[in-house]
Each structure stands twice: as C-alpha cells, then as structure tokens.
Design an enzyme around this catalytic site. Structure first.
Site, short mmCIF file in Angstrom:
data_model
loop_
_atom_site.label_atom_id
_atom_site.label_comp_id
_atom_site.label_asym_id
_atom_site.label_seq_id
_atom_site.Cartn_x
_atom_site.Cartn_y
_atom_site.Cartn_z
CG HIS A 63 -1.92 1.09 1.23
ND1 HIS A 63 -2.94 1.19 0.32
CD2 HIS A 63 -2.04 2.17 2.04
CE1 HIS A 63 -3.66 2.27 0.58
NE2 HIS A 63 -3.13 2.89 1.61
CD GLU A 92 1.84 -1.59 3.14
OE1 GLU A 92 1.52 -2.19 2.11
OE2 GLU A 92 2.05 -0.36 3.19
#
Length: 426
Positions: free
Chosen positions: A313, A324
């Site tokens: 992302h 993440e």
C-alpha cells in the site's frame, strides 16, 4: 463451483489510465524507469491549500475515443473507467458481441465517486458559493449521474454490452482490490462467465484537498513535487493525491486456455478485514492486515515462501508504512525479510479507490516481465521500516506469485494473491 467443475478466475485483459501514462505500455515504462508523475496541481489554483501537489493523468477524452456526448455525460472518473475498460476488452481478444450478455458482469470500485463533477456543478449552481439557495437551472442535464456512483457500473456495462451482475464497490482505499476480489467470486461461483472489473477515481478537487489538509494526511512538500511522495523513507510526511483507473477482464481458466488467451494471472486468493478501531487511525501491530494476508494465502494454497514480490500500500504516511511493515512480518515471518517490497505510489500518487486496481496492474506486469518496480524517492530508509523496499531502481527477478495489499479509511484491510498458473503447471 458449477456442474462439478472448479472454476478458477484468471485475468486475460488489462487496461490502465494513470498519471504519467495513458495505456498499459506507458504506465509500465514510467514505473520501470522509476520516474515520478507528481507535480504542482494544474486543474485549479492550489495556493490556498496546505498540500498543493498531486499526480494528474493526462487524459484527452477525444483522443481516447470518447464522443462529445459521452464526455458531456460522464464525470472524469467515469471517463477513466470507460476508456480503460475498452483497453482491457481489446487486450483480452474476447469478442464481447458474441458473448451471452446475461453471463457478462461488471464490477467497478470507487472511493469518492464523481467528486470532480459534483465540485464543479456546486460551484456553478451556487455562483461560486455566493448563492445560499442554488439555481438548479445552471446544472448539467446529467447531474443525477454524478450523485450516484452506480452510474460508473452502468457506463462500463453499456460500453461492453454486459447484462449480468453490475456492481459498484465502495470501501475507501481498498475499493480497487475489493472490486477484483468480488469479480473473482462471481467467476468462481458461476454467476458470470466473464467480468470486466477494476476501479476508478478522479478526486483532485478543492473539496478533497481541504478534507485531507484538515487531518494533515497529505504532504506539504510543495517546493519539490517530483520527490514529494516518499513511502518508507524516514523523511516522509504524507501522501500525494492521484487519479486514474485500471480495469481487467476476468474469466474461467479452462475457458481462457481453450480459446488460447494470454493469461496474465490467476486471482488465487483474496480476503478483506476491518480493524473496527478508528476512522483514520491504524494499530501499529498490523494485526488485521496480517489476518487478511493469511486468509488470502490459505485461499491460494500458497505458503509465505511462495510469494516472490509484495506490492505494498505504501502511502507515505508515518503510521501506514510502520503498520504495513509490521503486518508483513506478522503474516510472512522470516520470509518477509527476503521478499522484495515496493510502493508505486512513490511515482503515481494515491488515487484513493482506484489505486488498488492500478497496483494489481503493476503486479501483473511484474509477473509478465519478471521485473519488480522500484520505490522512488527512497533515499533515507526509516529504521522502523527495515524490509527490502527496492529503492530507486527496478529489479529483474523471476515473479510467479505476488501479494498486493490495501489499507483504507474506515479500517478496511485487504489482500489479494496473484499467481501464474502456467508456470506453476496447475
């Protein structure tokens, strides 16, 4: 499953409209060159705003084959969707006119719908905000289409002659992944034989800038637009807004093989979760994204060690990149340290609902060409983001399976696994 046959959804057509390049070839060249398409906003005067940079797509409606009536009728995001769907259909080699229309579906993702059209029309009917009671007689005749994002699915369905399931998926910044996951389910369950699926967004408008300014999500690095998007870099300070679309043709693997189609990838696994935690905040441990990754891998019947590349992302906000990184470590274990990861948002910005589909296109092209696109502008690695983020330069490497993930406002966390069925011998 249909008639005892296990239906496996594969992608056989790809179309892309993105900043820096309209069409798949230009898009891929930008990524592999490591060039950025971020610049000072040109659609309007951005000087009143905290963040004044974006990644704009240079779409010429007429050159892209849209008629004057289509251009008048459709918001910019709908134009992206139709132009891009036509490229995907042409790329697939399928004769859509010869398909049973009721067995052909459409799924379009969008986070913010017809933002640019609505913004422009409000300025028009309110005379630049001066009228408290607006004058509707100044509105475009098709204003209703701007009010309902379902018009995006309608336009794409008309463009390809689809009379099967037609759906808009709107789950914030995971919309592009979720639309493809839903389309794969339609193929898998036998509700459609062919689905045109993907996502579109054209959010670069004053109202969008004002909203992201208010929560300081976008970068204020206005003096250096080309280097403003810096995922995983220690100096990152927010994302760069983008726009665009990616659309795909999905069909069953056996049917694609029977007609000799080019098979880009199988949608081998997909999962989505919610963190039920905060509208814009993320827990640092990445637990919900890790769970989505685990379920997607299980659905694909792949182990963490089978993943050759992670398309992150990678928005370039402090909390997202940490979140993440933690999710990759949590879900892939030690293999996370051996797997190349990159964020194409460093080059084309964050197009909200569209970006998940554009990142799937990048993932497919990485598999096709055995090249991992880089993370541009990554000069000062953040010690908390200590994985292999492929800085600055594309890398040649065999890529048979890709994990692509998305994280969206509202707590959405999605993961999709793309695999090459030809190389795996499946």
């Amino acid at each position: 499953m249909s008639g005892g046959h296990v239906r496996r959804p594969v992608i056989t057509g790809v179309g892309v409209t993105a900043p820096g390049g309209v069409g798949v070839k230009e898009f891929w060249k930008l990524l592999t060159d490591g060039r950025t398409a971020t610049r000072r906003i040109s659609f309007f005067d951005p000087s009143p705003f905290r963040s004044q940079v974006a990644a704009e797509a240079d779409l010429d409606a007429e050159l892209s084959g849209l008629t004057p009536q289509e251009t008048r009728r459709m918001d910019r995001a709908a134009q992206f969707a139709v132009v891009t769907a036509r490229e995907a259909v042409a790329d697939s080699g399928l004769d859509f006119a010869g398909l049973p229309p009721h067995r052909t579906g459409v799924t379009v993702g969008s986070a913010v719908g017809a933002t640019m059209g609505l913004d422009q029309e409000y300025r028009t009917v309110s005379d630049g905000g001066r009228l408290e009671l607006v004058d509707h007689t100044y509105a475009v005749p098709h204003l209703y289409n701007y009010m309902v994002p379902s018009s995006f699915a309608t336009e794409v369905a008309w463009a390809v002659g689809a009379e099967g399931p037609a759906t808009v998926v709107s789950t914030g910044c995971t919309s592009g992944l979720d639309a493809i996951g839903y389309a794969a389910d339609l193929i898998r369950e036998g509700s459609a034989d062919v689905v045109v699926a993907g996502a579109t967004d054209a959010p670069i408008s004053p109202i969008t800038l004002a909203c992201f300014d208010a929560i300081k999500a976008t970068t204020p690095r206005n003096d250096d637009p080309e280097h403003a998007s810096r995922p995983f870099d220690a100096t990152r300070n927010g994302f760069v807004l983008g726009e665009g679309a990616a659309m795909f043709v999905l069909e069953d693997l056996d049917g694609a093989r029977a007609r000799g189609a080019t098979i880009y990838a199988e949608v081998a696994g997909f999962a989505t979760r919610s963190n039920a935690f905060h509208m814009t905040g993320l827990r640092p441990d990445g637990r919900e994204m890790a769970e989505a990754i685990r379920v997607a891998l299980d659905a694909a019947r792949l182990a963490p060690e089978d993943i050759d590349y992670i398309n992150a992302h990678g928005s370039g906000t402090k909390q997202n990149d940490r979140h993440e990184t933690a999710a990759f470590k949590r879900s892939l274990g030690e293999h996370a340290y051996r797997t190349p990861v990159s964020s194409i948002k460093s080059m084309i910005g964050h197009s909200l609902g569209a970006i998940g589909s554009i990142e799937v296109a990048a993932s497919i092209l990485a598999m096709t060409h055995d090249v991992v696109p880089p993370t541009a502008n990554l000069h000062h690695p953040d010690p908390e983001c200590d994985l292999d983020y492929v800085p600055l330069t594309a890398r040649e490497q065999r890529v048979d399976a890709v994990l692509s993930v998305g994280s969206g406002f509202g707590g959405f966390q999605s993961a999709i696994v793309l695999a090459d069925p030809e190389r795996s011998g499946a």
